[in-house]
Motif scaffolding. Structure first.
Motif, PDB file in Angstrom:
ATOM      1  N   PRO A 132      33.468 -23.783 -12.277  1.00 40.96           N
ATOM      2  CA  PRO A 132      34.144 -24.874 -11.576  1.00 40.96           C
ATOM      3  C   PRO A 132      33.334 -25.344 -10.368  1.00 40.96           C
ATOM      4  CG  PRO A 132      35.155 -22.769 -11.027  1.00 40.96           C
ATOM      5  CD  PRO A 132      34.124 -22.483 -12.072  1.00 40.96           C
ATOM      6  N   GLU A 133      33.319 -26.653 -10.133  1.00 40.87           N
ATOM      7  CA  GLU A 133      32.575 -27.253  -9.016  1.00 40.87           C
ATOM      8  C   GLU A 133      31.164 -26.678  -8.915  1.00 40.87           C
ATOM      9  OE1 GLU A 133      34.840 -26.750  -5.477  1.00 40.87           O
ATOM     10  OE2 GLU A 133      36.383 -28.173  -6.076  1.00 40.87           O
ATOM     11  N   PRO A 134      30.374 -26.768  -9.976  1.00 37.67           N
ATOM     12  CA  PRO A 134      29.085 -26.079 -10.013  1.00 37.67           C
ATOM     13  C   PRO A 134      28.091 -26.540  -8.948  1.00 37.67           C
ATOM     14  CG  PRO A 134      29.289 -27.602 -11.858  1.00 37.67           C
ATOM     15  CD  PRO A 134      30.626 -27.540 -11.201  1.00 37.67           C
ATOM     16  N   VAL A 135      28.049 -27.855  -8.660  1.00 39.02           N
ATOM     17  CA  VAL A 135      27.084 -28.365  -7.692  1.00 39.02           C
ATOM     18  C   VAL A 135      27.422 -27.885  -6.281  1.00 39.02           C
ATOM     19  CG1 VAL A 135      26.085 -30.438  -6.668  1.00 39.02           C
ATOM     20  CG2 VAL A 135      26.562 -30.369  -9.123  1.00 39.02           C
ATOM     21  N   ALA A 136      28.716 -27.950  -5.925  1.00 37.79           N
ATOM     22  CA  ALA A 136      29.145 -27.506  -4.587  1.00 37.79           C
ATOM     23  C   ALA A 136      28.894 -26.012  -4.415  1.00 37.79           C
ATOM     24  CB  ALA A 136      30.631 -27.820  -4.387  1.00 37.79           C
ATOM     25  N   LEU A 137      29.157 -25.227  -5.445  1.00 37.20           N
ATOM     26  CA  LEU A 137      28.935 -23.779  -5.363  1.00 37.20           C
ATOM     27  C   LEU A 137      27.449 -23.458  -5.227  1.00 37.20           C
ATOM     28  CD1 LEU A 137      31.447 -22.354  -8.008  1.00 37.20           C
ATOM     29  CD2 LEU A 137      31.550 -22.100  -5.519  1.00 37.20           C
ATOM     30  N   ALA A 138      26.618 -24.203  -5.953  1.00 37.33           N
ATOM     31  CA  ALA A 138      25.172 -23.989  -5.861  1.00 37.33           C
ATOM     32  C   ALA A 138      24.667 -24.309  -4.456  1.00 37.33           C
ATOM     33  CB  ALA A 138      24.447 -24.832  -6.899  1.00 37.33           C
ATOM     34  N   SER A 139      25.195 -25.381  -3.866  1.00 36.27           N
ATOM     35  CA  SER A 139      24.800 -25.748  -2.503  1.00 36.27           C
ATOM     36  C   SER A 139      25.173 -24.654  -1.510  1.00 36.27           C
ATOM     37  CB  SER A 139      25.472 -27.065  -2.086  1.00 36.27           C
ATOM     38  OG  SER A 139      25.052 -28.121  -2.914  1.00 36.27           O
ATOM     39  N   ARG A 140      26.380 -24.111  -1.681  1.00 34.02           N
ATOM     40  CA  ARG A 140      26.842 -23.047  -0.792  1.00 34.02           C
ATOM     41  C   ARG A 140      25.966 -21.799  -0.927  1.00 34.02           C
ATOM     42  NH1 ARG A 140      32.758 -22.297  -2.019  1.00 34.02           N
ATOM     43  NH2 ARG A 140      32.622 -24.554  -1.886  1.00 34.02           N
ATOM     44  N   ALA A 141      25.613 -21.463  -2.180  1.00 37.97           N
ATOM     45  CA  ALA A 141      24.761 -20.292  -2.424  1.00 37.97           C
ATOM     46  C   ALA A 141      23.371 -20.506  -1.828  1.00 37.97           C
ATOM     47  CB  ALA A 141      24.675 -20.013  -3.914  1.00 37.97           C
ATOM     48  N   ALA A 142      22.840 -21.720  -1.954  1.00 34.90           N
ATOM     49  CA  ALA A 142      21.508 -22.018  -1.426  1.00 34.90           C
ATOM     50  C   ALA A 142      21.460 -21.856   0.089  1.00 34.90           C
ATOM     51  CB  ALA A 142      21.099 -23.439  -1.814  1.00 34.90           C
ATOM     52  N   ARG A 143      22.537 -22.223   0.747  1.00 33.07           N
ATOM     53  CA  ARG A 143      22.540 -22.145   2.217  1.00 33.07           C
ATOM     54  C   ARG A 143      22.510 -20.707   2.722  1.00 33.07           C
ATOM     55  NH1 ARG A 143      25.688 -26.979   1.635  1.00 33.07           N
ATOM     56  NH2 ARG A 143      27.668 -25.852   1.651  1.00 33.07           N
ATOM     57  N   LEU A 144      22.873 -19.738   1.866  1.00 32.21           N
ATOM     58  CA  LEU A 144      22.755 -18.327   2.254  1.00 32.21           C
ATOM     59  C   LEU A 144      21.293 -17.954   2.501  1.00 32.21           C
ATOM     60  CD1 LEU A 144      25.211 -16.587  -0.265  1.00 32.21           C
ATOM     61  CD2 LEU A 144      25.570 -16.938   2.193  1.00 32.21           C
ATOM     62  N   PHE A 145      20.397 -18.496   1.676  1.00 31.55           N
ATOM     63  CA  PHE A 145      18.974 -18.215   1.844  1.00 31.55           C
ATOM     64  C   PHE A 145      18.453 -18.880   3.116  1.00 31.55           C
ATOM     65  CE2 PHE A 145      19.729 -17.611  -2.649  1.00 31.55           C
ATOM     66  CZ  PHE A 145      18.964 -16.498  -2.951  1.00 31.55           C
ATOM     67  N   ALA A 146      18.899 -20.124   3.353  1.00 29.10           N
ATOM     68  CA  ALA A 146      18.469 -20.820   4.563  1.00 29.10           C
ATOM     69  C   ALA A 146      18.943 -20.081   5.803  1.00 29.10           C
ATOM     70  CB  ALA A 146      19.007 -22.260   4.559  1.00 29.10           C
ATOM     71  N   ALA A 147      20.198 -19.594   5.759  1.00 30.55           N
ATOM     72  CA  ALA A 147      20.744 -18.862   6.912  1.00 30.55           C
ATOM     73  C   ALA A 147      19.969 -17.581   7.172  1.00 30.55           C
ATOM     74  CB  ALA A 147      22.223 -18.544   6.679  1.00 30.55           C
ATOM     75  N   GLY A 148      19.489 -16.948   6.110  1.00 33.04           N
ATOM     76  CA  GLY A 148      18.718 -15.722   6.254  1.00 33.04           C
ATOM     77  C   GLY A 148      17.241 -15.969   6.477  1.00 33.04           C
ATOM     78  N   GLN A 149      16.852 -17.260   6.571  1.00 32.41           N
ATOM     79  CA  GLN A 149      15.456 -17.648   6.795  1.00 32.41           C
ATOM     80  C   GLN A 149      14.514 -17.036   5.752  1.00 32.41           C
ATOM     81  OE1 GLN A 149      14.992 -16.586  11.025  1.00 32.41           O
ATOM     82  NE2 GLN A 149      15.217 -18.757  11.518  1.00 32.41           N
ATOM     83  N   VAL A 150      14.946 -17.072   4.491  1.00 34.48           N
ATOM     84  CA  VAL A 150      14.116 -16.588   3.386  1.00 34.48           C
ATOM     85  C   VAL A 150      13.197 -17.731   2.940  1.00 34.48           C
ATOM     86  CG1 VAL A 150      14.112 -15.697   1.027  1.00 34.48           C
ATOM     87  CG2 VAL A 150      15.918 -15.001   2.620  1.00 34.48           C
ATOM     88  N   ALA A 151      11.893 -17.487   2.904  1.00 28.68           N
ATOM     89  CA  ALA A 151      10.948 -18.501   2.448  1.00 28.68           C
ATOM     90  C   ALA A 151      11.234 -18.829   0.983  1.00 28.68           C
ATOM     91  CB  ALA A 151       9.516 -18.004   2.614  1.00 28.68           C
TER      92      ALA A 151
END
Length: 201
Positions: A132-151
């Protein structure tokens, strides 16, 4: 008689190792066979380099309704070649689940070896279609990497006359760089990985 000069001690280089984690869309969309062939070559190329540099390489795949750690982080070329020999493809694109699985792999590896720098290479056309809501969930998951400053690097596999630019948007949300599938050759992706790691360091 043993003299002081006869004693030898193994010492490690002063450089920290890296972890390159490939997160690969193995769904049925967007020329999966071409994409997987390029990814296999890139992973094996990086592993050969990792053998000398003490780096590790891992592989997470996602397709249908499942994610899989197809290659746990390793520096064993033989293990990687065996795992990469036959990777299944097809089905929908659970992008969010793939990113979350990769995030968990990095979390575990960070506990094992906090000094090892991580780089995530996401290979996808960005068209999230699983759950459900695949694009929104993917965006949320991606921001976890940005928050952790993962290259991170996103390899954009989108092709055809109509392009939505979703992989580029994913790269922005990850806080990373986007490249095209044409650049996913073993030599160029290895160079790109090293460049991103230098900048992250």
């Amino acid at each position: 008689m043993v003299r002081r000069d006869d004693l030898r001690q193994a010492t490690r280089e002063g450089r920290e190792g890296n972890l390159v984690l490939f997160v690969v869309d193995a769904s049925g969309s967007m020329a999966a066979r071409q994409r997987m062939g390029a990814v296999k070559g890139a992973v094996l190329s990086l592993l050969l380099d990792a053998y000398q540099r003490r780096d590790k390489v891992g592989l997470v795949t996602f397709r249908g309704s499942a994610t899989e750690v197809a290659l746990p982080p390793t520096s064993s070329v033989d293990a990687a070649a065996a795992r990469l020999e036959s990777l299944p493809t097809g089905g929908r694109t659970p992008l969010a689940a793939g990113l979350l699985r990769a995030h968990e792999v990095l979390r575990v590896e960070r506990l094992r070896d906090p000094a090892r720098r991580a780089l995530v290479v996401v290979v996808t056309d960005g068209r999230a279609t699983g759950g459900p809501e695949p694009v929104a969930l993917a965006s949320r998951a991606a921001r976890l990497f940005a928050a952790g400053q993962v290259a991170s690097v996103v390899v954009d596999c989108e092709s055809g006359p109509v392009r939505l630019g979703l992989a580029g948007r994913l790269a922005d949300e990850l806080g990373g760089t986007a490249v095209t599938l044409d650049e996913l050759r073993a030599d160029s992706i290895a160079g790109l990985v090293k460049d991103v790691q230098r900048r992250a360091a």
